[in-house]
Design a protein around this motif. Structure first.
Motif: not given
Length: 779
Positions: A13-30
């Motif tokens: 389900l998160d394939s498009a989000e991952q490929v587009a670079g929109d997924a937010r990982f731990g360090e992405d939260w600031c």
């Protein structure tokens, strides 16, 4: 049985989000105004802390907090043995142990503050191997070990953190009846999980004094409970939300850096982000335990196994983390997936002054499977029996008991053996088995086979499924999605039960404020446990909405069926009501939206308590079986090994999603190849020699091999739709299959130089130079 959605190859389900670079990982939260945090780590593997001076660090411009053991309520913590503190107090036990932490306006100020902390150490002798640690008079890492609270049935003494004994029958009687007794020793190294995203956490204040923690964790609820316990605050004062996870493999199931970030946030009243460097992540991580293993087997001249004695010695490092659980799985599986009447297994988890080891995919089973399957090839070689035939002859069958006395159900080992061997071309004639193969004379080709049994992980899981007024489905589940497609499987189950399309399902996972409890995403337990809970919750919601529709259609719920977003009277399709219409009616009737609840905790199959000492839970439902066969080429002049292909035959019970399942299996095999040929964490004097990725030799896409993926489906009576866990076992048989193939290629299957991982070119050359080049045993 045929299903609409489960069992189908559904993209994540998160394939498009991952490929587009929109997924937010731990360090992405600031968040705005977020502070930067840094850790001070011990440079010594063992030392007393004579003095700790933080004053100069606190004077650095931009520094808002500097914390150490003095800022934390006194106490020891740990999931299985309470032997660790948040920061070292009075003594450090490994190079990389936390001494202090700072939070500052920017990373430069935080680093400067760390550099200004002054620590006066008194170096102490270090014990680096279990053998050193167990010698008489060895320095004790934990003088008060026996007083530490620990898991039930724990046996510990000296530097031994846990001792487990598993036995069946009378091993000495078995050896006396054997025609041959064969013994050998084996060793596997410490290996880091090698995830791309280092551990990271952002902790910040919200309303009502709640600290919100965003972190790529495998266990949000453990982070919450551990943080609350250490800082002595209520559970509802901490909310943990799992971000996207950039790889974990067990390495993100230890949780003290989140507590450090919460402490700094509460000290400053600000959001704090703590991201480890690659070197820090490796130094403070929890890699796979190094094992030394001793196997002794009694066997009849026809190849029938009669007795097996095993001694496992695990290098635990300075603190336990999940060590006793890892050792437990090793103890229950080390005899192999074979029927052996007489067994005696002793396992020791030993403290040393190395960084703590912990959970890594396979949880102690890859180490012992390597030893067991190498040992099986040695037996086949000594008795001049085909290695495949030896395994088929001794393979577990339905209802056989393991050494703990557990009767094993849904046993599929023989089928995995037959399918893997057939696909690799094992039973080929001698003309087709030319070991030189195509190419130069110095290149030899070999084939190897290895088996695995893996017990599915346990623990409780909960889920909530709600049907919204527009017919959409909301699922709340406490597990993390580690990139394995867990959220997709959850959506498939909910859509299947509620007769809707997967696009109508929204899944929210791993948020301790909004989702029900889940123990941990690990041990191949997510599909088995969480999909059970979701199915039960969806069935509860289904019953509620059918009751509502029955009132609307003036019939009974038993006469209704759901499909395609519609509820119809069975046999009278003209009498129907839309799912959305029924859900909306339920809301306005005052009953609220149909909301189902489900929970699951697997019932462990019974074992014989007389067979086990030192561990509380030897058996799990949903046993997984797999066989892998490897084809390799060995350069007889350089020792280089090229893996041509791996054939995997794995029993998954029921393939809930063949697409994501294939990714799990192929990824596990890739990690197994790294374990076999390249990866280790060497130390010198207690100091890690390869903390960066550039020296870890983790496999890359350039190292990928041809994988033939064969799915075996032997349904488990307890699993959802018959499914078993599937994520751990793909890595388990890879290393021994490759090692056995190398032995076949050099025409010396029992060569002891192939009993120690990794099998680098140097190791293989030693094996070639010491080889006695006996006749091949299979053809």
């Amino acid at each position: 049985m045929t299903y609409r959605i489960v069992g189908k190859p559904v993209p994540r389900l998160d394939s498009a989000e991952q490929v587009a670079g929109d997924a937010r990982f731990g360090e992405d939260w600031c968040p705005e105004g977020c502070l930067a945090a840094r850790l001070l780590l011990s440079p010594h593997p063992h030392a007393r802390i004579r003095r700790l001076d933080l004053d100069r660090a606190r004077k650095v411009p931009g520094v808002l907090a500097v914390v150490s053991a003095e800022d934390v309520p006194e106490g020891r913590y740990g999931r299985m043995i309470r032997d660790e503190t948040l920061f070292a107090s009075g003594r450090v036990r490994f190079a990389g142990e936390r001494i202090a932490a700072v939070a500052a306006l920017d990373d430069d100020a935080a680093r400067e503050a760390i550099s200004r902390i002054r620590v006066e150490y008194e170096p102490l002798p270090a014990v680096l191997t279990p053998e050193e640690a167990m010698t008489e008079g060895a320095i004790l890492l934990h003088e008060d070990l026996e007083s530490y609270p620990a898991f039930p049935a724990s046996i510990r003494y000296g530097n031994v953190a846990a001792r487990i004994r598993v036995h069946s029958g009378d091993v000495e009687l078995g050896f006396s009846q054997a025609d041959h007794i064969i013994e050998d020793s084996y060793h596997t190294p410490r290996v880091h999980q090698g995830y791309l995203e280092p551990r990271a956490v952002v902790a910040g204040p919200s309303e009502n004094g709640i600290t919100v923690v965003r972190t790529p964790t495998q266990a949000a609820f453990i982070v919450r409970s551990l943080t609350a316990e250490i800082l002595q605050i209520p559970l509802n004062a901490v909310r943990v939300v799992c971000t996207h996870v950039g790889g974990a493999f067990g390495g993100k199931s230890q949780h003290l850096i989140e507590t450090v970030a919460v402490l700094l946030s509460r000290e400053t009243g600000r959001s704090v982000r703590l991201t480890l460097t690659r070197e820090e992540d490796t130094l403070t991580g929890n890699p796979r335990h190094a094992y030394t293993m001793y196997f002794r087997s009694g066997v009849n001249r026809d190849g029938r196994l009669i007795a097996r004695q095993v001694r496992l010695v695990s290098n635990n490092g300075a603190y336990c983390l999940s060590g006793p659980a890892v050792l437990g799985k090793s103890s229950y599986t080390c005899a192999g997936p074979y029927q052996i009447e007489h067994t005696e297994i002793e396992s020791l988890l030993v403290y040393t002054n190395l960084p703590p080891s912990g959970s890594y995919r396979g949880l102690g089973v890859p180490q012992v499977a390597f030893a067991c399957e190498r040992h099986m090839d040695r037996i086949a070689h000594e008795l001049n029996i085909d290695p495949l035939e030896l395994r088929l002859m001794n393979a577990m069958r339905e209802g056989d008991a393991d050494p703990a006395g557990t009767r094993i159900q849904s046993v599929s080992l023989r089928e995995t053996l037959e399918r893997a061997s057939e696909a690799i071309g094992w039973r080929r004639d001698e003309a087709a088995a030319d070991q030189h193969g195509p190419g130069p004379e110095n290149i030899r080709r070999g084939y190897g086979i290895a088996c695995a049994r893996y017990p599915t992980g346990g623990g409780a899981s909960g889920a909530v499924v709600k049907v919204n007024e527009d017919g959409g489905i909301a699922v709340l589940a406490g597990c993390s999605d580690l990139g394995n497609g867990a959220a997709t499987l959850i959506a498939q189950v909910a859509a299947e039960v509620l007769g809707t399309e997967i696009g109508a399902v929204h899944v929210r996972i791993a948020d301790t404020e909004t989702t029900p409890f889940d123990a941990i995403s690990a041990g191949s337990r997510t599909t088995f446990n969480m999909c059970h809970a979701v199915r039960r919750a969806a069935e509860d919601a289904r019953n509620q909405i059918l009751a509502q529709a029955a009132d609307m259609l003036e019939t009974s719920p038993e006469d209704l069926e759901i499909a395609g977003g519609k509820i119809t009277v069975r046999g009278a399709p003209e009498r129907s009501v839309g799912l959305a219409e029924a859900a909306n009616a339920a809301v306005w009737s005052g009953d609220g939206p149909p909301t189902g609840r489900g929970a699951y905790r697997g019932v462990n199959p019974p074992h014989d308590p007389a067979n086990v000492e030192g561990h509380p839970e030897p058996s799990r439902p949903g046993p997984e079986f797999a066989t892998q066969a490897a084809e390799v080429e060995v350069n007889m002049e350089t020792g280089e090994v090229r893996v041509i292909r791996i054939v995997s035959a794995q029993d998954v019970g029921f393939a809930m999603n063949p697409l994501t399942l294939s990714g799990q299996i192929e990824g596990g095999i890739s990690q197994g190849l790294g374990f076999a040929l390249a990866e280790e964490l060497p130390h010198e004097g207690g100091h890690l020699l390869n903390a960066g990725f550039e020296n870890m030799h983790v496999p890359t896409s350039l190292d990928s091999v041809d994988v033939v993926n064969l799915i075996v489906e032997c349904p488990d009576t307890e699993g959802p739709y018959g499914a078993k866990g599937a994520g751990e076992v793909p890595l388990v048989p890879t290393a021994p299959a490759v090692a056995n193939a190398i032995g076949d290629a050099i025409q010396d299957p029992g060569n002891p130089n192939l009993n120690r991982l990794p099998l680098t070119p140097e190791s293989v050359i030693k094996a070639i130079q010491s080889s006695t080049t006996p006749t091949r045993n299979h053809g």
